[in-house]
Design a protein around this motif. Structure first.
Motif, PDB file in Angstrom:
ATOM      1  N   SER A   5      24.844  64.154  14.222  1.00 19.84           N
ATOM      2  CA  SER A   5      25.307  63.216  13.395  1.00 19.84           C
ATOM      3  C   SER A   5      24.629  62.202  12.798  1.00 19.84           C
ATOM      4  CB  SER A   5      26.804  62.800  13.619  1.00 19.84           C
ATOM      5  OG  SER A   5      27.716  63.768  13.878  1.00 19.84           O
ATOM      6  N   LEU A   7      24.091  58.075  10.883  1.00 22.65           N
ATOM      7  CA  LEU A   7      24.845  56.860  10.178  1.00 22.65           C
ATOM      8  C   LEU A   7      23.862  55.898   9.708  1.00 22.65           C
ATOM      9  CD1 LEU A   7      27.705  55.332   9.942  1.00 22.65           C
ATOM     10  CD2 LEU A   7      27.181  54.325  12.286  1.00 22.65           C
ATOM     11  N   TYR A  18      23.171  60.438  16.410  1.00 21.92           N
ATOM     12  CA  TYR A  18      24.002  60.581  17.588  1.00 21.92           C
ATOM     13  C   TYR A  18      24.454  62.070  17.696  1.00 21.92           C
ATOM     14  CZ  TYR A  18      28.099  59.751  14.770  1.00 21.92           C
ATOM     15  OH  TYR A  18      29.096  59.562  13.981  1.00 21.92           O
ATOM     16  N   ASP A  23      31.495  63.086  17.773  1.00 23.06           N
ATOM     17  CA  ASP A  23      32.830  62.977  16.863  1.00 23.06           C
ATOM     18  C   ASP A  23      33.884  63.769  17.069  1.00 23.06           C
ATOM     19  OD1 ASP A  23      30.956  61.591  14.873  1.00 23.06           O
ATOM     20  OD2 ASP A  23      30.106  63.224  14.216  1.00 23.06           O
ATOM     21  N   ALA A  26      35.889  61.982  19.866  1.00 24.00           N
ATOM     22  CA  ALA A  26      36.661  60.769  19.269  1.00 24.00           C
ATOM     23  C   ALA A  26      37.871  61.326  18.583  1.00 24.00           C
ATOM     24  CB  ALA A  26      35.817  60.144  18.265  1.00 24.00           C
ATOM     25  N   ASP A  31      38.690  57.058  22.222  1.00 17.57           N
ATOM     26  CA  ASP A  31      37.993  55.945  21.454  1.00 17.57           C
ATOM     27  C   ASP A  31      36.651  55.663  22.130  1.00 17.57           C
ATOM     28  OD1 ASP A  31      40.060  55.747  19.421  1.00 17.57           O
ATOM     29  OD2 ASP A  31      40.860  54.321  20.538  1.00 17.57           O
ATOM     30  N   ALA A  33      32.157  54.037  22.125  1.00 21.24           N
ATOM     31  CA  ALA A  33      31.100  53.329  21.328  1.00 21.24           C
ATOM     32  C   ALA A  33      29.970  53.571  22.033  1.00 21.24           C
ATOM     33  CB  ALA A  33      31.758  51.561  21.544  1.00 21.24           C
ATOM     34  N   VAL A  46      28.259  50.868  17.503  1.00 25.61           N
ATOM     35  CA  VAL A  46      28.770  51.726  16.581  1.00 25.61           C
ATOM     36  C   VAL A  46      30.065  52.341  17.672  1.00 25.61           C
ATOM     37  CG1 VAL A  46      28.608  54.126  15.606  1.00 25.61           C
ATOM     38  CG2 VAL A  46      26.655  52.553  15.789  1.00 25.61           C
ATOM     39  N   LEU A  48      33.704  54.808  17.450  1.00 24.55           N
ATOM     40  CA  LEU A  48      34.139  56.029  16.905  1.00 24.55           C
ATOM     41  C   LEU A  48      35.680  56.118  17.264  1.00 24.55           C
ATOM     42  CD1 LEU A  48      31.239  56.914  17.652  1.00 24.55           C
ATOM     43  CD2 LEU A  48      31.678  59.225  16.478  1.00 24.55           C
ATOM     44  N   PRO A  54      32.580  57.136  11.970  1.00 24.63           N
ATOM     45  CA  PRO A  54      31.788  56.030  12.713  1.00 24.63           C
ATOM     46  C   PRO A  54      31.424  54.719  11.921  1.00 24.63           C
ATOM     47  CG  PRO A  54      30.186  57.846  12.101  1.00 24.63           C
ATOM     48  CD  PRO A  54      31.648  58.038  11.723  1.00 24.63           C
ATOM     49  N   ARG A  55      31.699  53.558  12.820  1.00 25.66           N
ATOM     50  CA  ARG A  55      31.108  52.601  11.750  1.00 25.66           C
ATOM     51  C   ARG A  55      30.458  51.721  12.815  1.00 25.66           C
ATOM     52  NH1 ARG A  55      37.071  49.810  11.141  1.00 25.66           N
ATOM     53  NH2 ARG A  55      37.987  52.177  11.580  1.00 25.66           N
ATOM     54  N   TYR A  87      27.130  56.794  26.414  1.00 32.56           N
ATOM     55  CA  TYR A  87      28.130  56.125  25.294  1.00 32.56           C
ATOM     56  C   TYR A  87      29.343  55.632  26.416  1.00 32.56           C
ATOM     57  CZ  TYR A  87      31.005  60.462  25.983  1.00 32.56           C
ATOM     58  OH  TYR A  87      31.645  61.545  26.236  1.00 32.56           O
TER      59      TYR A  87
END
Length: 101
Positions: A5, A7, A18, A23, A26, A31, A33, A46, A48, A54-55, A87
Motif C-alpha cells: 500500500s 500513502l 507499507y 490494511d 486494521a 487499530d 500505527a 501513520v 490505520l 491510513p492517515r 508496527y
C-alpha cells in the motif's frame, strides 16, 4: 508477492510504502500505527483504523520516533518478501493521549 500500500505523507508529495496486510489487519478491527521516514527526512506517524483509510497523525524529527518507541504499545512485526515491518497496536485512547502529550 502482494503489492504494498502507498500513502502520500508530506506536502512535498513524498510517498511511502507499507505492507498491504496492515490494511487487512486494521479492517479486521485492530487499530494500529507505525512510524516511517520520507525522502525529506521527516518522520511520520501513520494510523490505520477499521473502515478508515491510513492517515498521517503526526510528523516531526527523530524525537517523534523516539516518543513512539517509548509508548509501550504492543509491538508487532509483519514479515513478507520485502522483509520485516514493525508496527504497534493501539488501545482505545492511546492515540489521543499520545497526541495530547
Amino acid at each position: 508477492m502482494d503489492q504494498p500500500s502507498s500513502l502520500v505523507v508530506c506536502q512535498q508529495g513524498h510517498t511511502v510504502l507499507y505492507p498491504a496486510a496492515l490494511d487487512a489487519i486494521a479492517n479486521a478491527g485492530t487499530d494500529l500505527a507505525f512510524c516511517i521516514q520520507c525522502n525529506c527526512q521527516q518522520v511520520h506517524m501513520v494510523a490505520l483504523f477499521a473502515g478508515d483509510g491510513p492517515r498521517v497523525v503526526a510528523s516531526g524529527d527523530m524525537d517523534l520516533y523516539a516518543r513512539f518507541e517509548a509508548t509501550g504499545w504492543p509491538e508487532r512485526i509483519h514479515t513478507d518478501e520485502a522483509g520485516l515491518f514493525f508496527y504497534r497496536e493501539l488501545g482505545s485512547l492511546d492515540l489521543a493521549l499520545f497526541l495530547k502529550g
